[in-house]
Design a protein around this motif. Structure first.
Motif, PDB file in Angstrom:
ATOM      1  N   PHE A  12       0.896  -0.968   0.115  1.00 14.21           N
ATOM      2  CA  PHE A  12       0.079  -0.169   0.082  1.00 14.21           C
ATOM      3  C   PHE A  12       0.822   0.994  -0.030  1.00 14.21           C
ATOM      4  O   PHE A  12       0.611   2.274  -0.658  1.00 14.21           O
ATOM      5  N   THR A  15       2.471   1.597  -3.445  1.00 10.12           N
ATOM      6  CA  THR A  15       1.561   1.996  -4.580  1.00 10.12           C
ATOM      7  C   THR A  15       1.151   3.312  -4.620  1.00 10.12           C
ATOM      8  O   THR A  15       0.867   3.988  -5.463  1.00 10.12           O
ATOM      9  N   THR A  16       0.673   3.677  -3.169  1.00  8.60           N
ATOM     10  CA  THR A  16       0.155   5.134  -3.132  1.00  8.60           C
ATOM     11  C   THR A  16       1.229   6.098  -3.287  1.00  8.60           C
ATOM     12  O   THR A  16       0.913   7.254  -3.893  1.00  8.60           O
ATOM     13  N   SER A  17       2.678   5.949  -2.916  1.00  7.18           N
ATOM     14  CA  SER A  17       3.565   6.815  -3.248  1.00  7.18           C
ATOM     15  C   SER A  17       3.755   6.832  -4.873  1.00  7.18           C
ATOM     16  O   SER A  17       3.898   8.119  -5.540  1.00  7.18           O
ATOM     17  N   TRP A  19       1.237   6.239  -7.122  1.00  2.00           N
ATOM     18  CA  TRP A  19       0.357   7.007  -7.620  1.00  2.00           C
ATOM     19  C   TRP A  19       0.356   8.558  -7.443  1.00  2.00           C
ATOM     20  O   TRP A  19      -0.043   9.372  -8.387  1.00  2.00           O
ATOM     21  N   VAL A  20       0.943   8.991  -6.284  1.00  3.26           N
ATOM     22  CA  VAL A  20       1.175  10.277  -6.045  1.00  3.26           C
ATOM     23  C   VAL A  20       2.115  11.188  -7.104  1.00  3.26           C
ATOM     24  O   VAL A  20       1.914  11.971  -7.448  1.00  3.26           O
ATOM     25  N   SER A  95      -6.397   2.530  -4.967  1.00  4.74           N
ATOM     26  CA  SER A  95      -6.258   2.890  -3.674  1.00  4.74           C
ATOM     27  C   SER A  95      -7.517   2.578  -2.846  1.00  4.74           C
ATOM     28  O   SER A  95      -7.423   1.930  -1.637  1.00  4.74           O
ATOM     29  N   SER A  98      -7.568  -1.507  -2.521  1.00  5.04           N
ATOM     30  CA  SER A  98      -6.560  -1.841  -1.714  1.00  5.04           C
ATOM     31  C   SER A  98      -6.968  -1.555  -0.026  1.00  5.04           C
ATOM     32  O   SER A  98      -6.744  -2.338   0.839  1.00  5.04           O
ATOM     33  N   PHE A 125      -3.370  -1.274  -9.889  1.00  2.54           N
ATOM     34  CA  PHE A 125      -2.033  -0.705  -9.915  1.00  2.54           C
ATOM     35  C   PHE A 125      -1.074  -1.072 -10.848  1.00  2.54           C
ATOM     36  O   PHE A 125      -0.340  -0.168 -11.327  1.00  2.54           O
ATOM     37  N   CYS A 173       4.403   1.913  -8.554  1.00  4.52           N
ATOM     38  CA  CYS A 173       3.186   1.169  -8.791  1.00  4.52           C
ATOM     39  C   CYS A 173       3.064  -0.326  -9.057  1.00  4.52           C
ATOM     40  O   CYS A 173       2.234  -1.072  -8.574  1.00  4.52           O
TER      41      CYS A 173
END
Length: 240
Positions: A12, A15-17, A19-20, A95, A98, A125, A173
């Motif tokens: 998480f 993938t969040t980093s 996506w940002v 996101s 997840s 992702f 990602c």
């Protein structure tokens, strides 16, 4: 369970980093950059992104021109726009899925359902990372092909910082989505092991119960012998 939960948390974060980073690449200015050097200082810097082209002089003043029409743009810019927008949208839905599929949250149903949702989030992702990677690679290929083409007489550009940020976000990602997909293997293997173990226990109980019944049947005296002994005893008393 603790190991898979730790893997999901790491996935998480990755993938969040990513996506940002991919989302920040879309409005970034420097997708491609070029400069005209003077004798002492840089006189002008030309840069462009997916939405506009600009020039900045040595005093820091920028003059920008938006692309006039989407249909009149080059095909690679239109493709890059579509791929980047798709990457941002897929990352948003990934996101959400997840968060629902992670074991540390209290939504999503049973562990098996949460594992399926987490796997789906990982696939989303991965698709997001592939879209962003394709867009940045396509844009960079156009820049490099024009730069090394000796027949290209127009102004030549170099790779901008936005492309490197987009590549970094795409890799994060893809890595995080892969970890999400591999983190669910423990859940399914654990459920199968429990099923086999329960079946073996029930079989052993049935076998022991059958052996006990057979043993009690062999040790029990027949009913006819008991009745005949009673009759003989009665006859003996009568004669006495």
């Amino acid at each position: 369970i603790a190991g898979s939960m730790f893997q999901e948390i790491v996935a998480f974060v990755l993938t969040t980093s990513g996506w940002v980073l991919v989302s920040s690449t879309l409005p970034t200015d420097y997708w491609k950059v070029s400069s005209l050097d003077g004798t002492v200082i840089t006189t002008a810097t030309y840069w462009s992104n997916l939405w506009k082209t600009c020039v900045t002089d040595s005093t820091g003043v920028s003059n920008c021109k938006d692309f006039p029409s989407m249909l009149a743009l080059d095909g690679y810019i239109q493709a890059c726009r579509g791929l980047m927008i798709a990457a941002v949208c897929l990352g948003f839905f990934g996101s959400v899925f997840s968060l629902v599929g992670m074991k540390c949250t209290k939504i999503g149903g049973s562990d098996k359902n949460k594992a399926k949702i987490a796997c789906f989030a990982g696939i989303v992702f991965i698709l997001s990372g592939l879209c962003s990677l394709s867009a940045c690679s396509l844009y960079a290929h156009r820049i490099t092909s024009e730069f090394f083409d000796p027949m290209f007489v127009a102004q030549k550009y170099e790779l901008g910082a936005a492309l490197f940020i987009g590549w970094s976000g795409s890799i994060l990602c893809i890595l995080g989505g892969s970890v999400f997909c591999f983190s669910i293997t423990g859940s399914f293997s654990k459920s199968q092991t429990n099923y086999v173990y329960k079946g073996g226990v029930s079989h052993s109980h049935i076998s022991s119960y059958t052996r006990g019944q057979a043993k009690s049947a062999t040790e029990r005296p027949p009913a006819e012998n008991s009745s005949s002994s009673k009759i003989q005893h009665f006859d003996k008393n009568v004669y006495v």
